[in-house]
Write an enzyme that holds these catalytic residues in place. Structure first.
Site, PDB file in Angstrom:
ATOM      1  N   HIS A  53       0.819  -1.219   0.000  1.00  0.00           N
ATOM      2  CA  HIS A  53       0.000   0.000   0.000  1.00  0.00           C
ATOM      3  C   HIS A  53       0.855   1.273   0.000  1.00  0.00           C
ATOM      4  CE1 HIS A  53      -3.602  -2.293   0.409  1.00  0.00           C
ATOM      5  NE2 HIS A  53      -3.307  -2.750   1.610  1.00  0.00           N
TER       6      HIS A  53
ATOM      7  N   HIS B 224      -6.372  -7.267  -0.243  1.00  0.00           N
ATOM      8  CA  HIS B 224      -6.551  -5.860  -0.609  1.00  0.00           C
ATOM      9  C   HIS B 224      -5.737  -5.531  -1.861  1.00  0.00           C
ATOM     10  CE1 HIS B 224      -7.033  -6.100   3.837  1.00  0.00           C
ATOM     11  NE2 HIS B 224      -8.091  -5.345   3.580  1.00  0.00           N
TER      12      HIS B 224
END
Length: 342
Positions: free
Chosen positions: A158, A195
């Site tokens: 991320h 994710h």
């Protein structure tokens, strides 16, 4: 298979994060390391300590401005009267158009996408050693090993070139891919975390030498929300070199493996010289985030399928949170992968 990990990676110990506006215990706990180490050892991995590789491999994918922020922000934060014990942003720009605040509070908002990546006095060194584990695994593969595993904690996918987020500070998968590029003309990154790997996508979005492919829970109602949709294909020279496969919530083994075959078709068309697997184990049916429903045997099949690509592979640990099966899931993946590697 060799695996790389340094004890310094455990020192980062975030206390909380905001979930739906409420403070909750941070799930990216140091205990994850013990579960993952046990899983790697059960798969027959030999655990080795990485070397200190300096800032070179990290600065190849992150801006110097951002790395300077990560190194020094905690010390600066402590000089703010009444500040929180960890660096947590309370303001974010709606546009990043060139202006850059001088204050620590403003810079925290500029360089931190959310409240899930608190920075303590140990974070910088833990993140560096995590990245160096990825570098060591990549160099091992470059030296001729068919595969190597990097137990990267804190995770990385991320993290953008100049933004932390989602428990991530340095993008370990991107660092590994850039190291591989020293020998490999083309590198593919296959992200199988629950994710979307939005930071990895962002780093390579305008590049054609690194193909980014991500399978993940559909972000229309799931973190990271603003990235990971199927129409995100890259830009400029990178148009067509980013491929997202969002999956419906609670998708299980069959749906995941079916999407994986679609991912393989794109990877084969790219014809890479090496592969980075961004390995999230949080797609597990019993993971605290509960987004997908992959089983432990499913991870074995996923590992076996990815190894079937026949590419020199760096396996970089991303998510996967505390549950009874965390170590077993890693064992299953690495054992499945190893069953196809000669």
């Amino acid at each position: 298979m060799k695996a790389f990990y340094a004890e310094e990676q455990k020192r980062h110990d975030p206390k909380a994060f905001l979930s739906s506006g409420a403070a909750q215990p941070n799930p990216e706990k140091p205990e994850r390391v013990e579960r993952l180490l046990a899983g790697a050892k059960s798969a027959g991995c030999a655990i080795e300590r990485p070397r200190n590789h300096g800032l070179g491999p990290v600065s190849a994918v992150h801006t110097p401005e951002y790395l300077d922020f990560l190194e020094h922000i905690f010390e600066r934060w402590q000089r703010i009267e009444g500040a929180s014990a960890e660096v947590i942003p309370n303001i974010h720009p709606i546009a990043r158009n060139g202006s850059y605040p001088a204050s620590a509070v403003g810079q925290a908002g500029y360089h931190m996408a959310d409240t899930a990546c608190p920075i303590s006095g140990e974070t910088w060194q833990s993140a560096l050693w995590s990245a160096w584990s990825a570098v060591e695994a990549a160099e091992t593969v470059m030296a001729g090993a068919p595969a190597a595993y990097a137990l990267c904690r804190p995770p990385g996918h991320h993290a953008f070139a100049d933004v932390a987020g989602g428990f991530c500070f340095i993008n370990n998968s991107a660092v590994a891919a850039q190291v591989l590029r020293k020998q490999a003309a083309r590198v593919a990154i296959l992200d199988v975390d629950l994710h979307h790997g939005n930071g990895t996508q962002g780093i390579f979005y305008a590049r054609r030498d690194v193909l980014t492919v991500s399978l993940h829970a559909d972000p229309v109602r799931f973190y990271p929300f603003f990235w990971g949709h199927a129409d995100e294909r890259g830009e400029g020279p990178g148009l067509g070199y980013n491929f997202n496969l969002p999956l419906p919530r609670k998708s299980a083994d069959a749906a995941f493996l079916e999407a994986l075959e679609v991912a393989f078709q794109r990877i084969r068309a790219f014809s890479p010289d090496a592969l980075v697997v961004a390995l999230g184990l949080d797609a597990f049916e019993g993971d605290p985030f509960g987004g997908l429903s992959v089983t432990t045997p499913g991870f074995s099949r996923i590992g076996e399928a990815i190894a079937g690509l026949g590419l020199p592979s760096v396996i970089v640990q991303e998510g996967g949170y505390l549950c009874d099966a965390l170590g077993d899931n890693l064992t299953a993946f690495l054992t499945g992968f190893g069953s196809k590697v000669r």
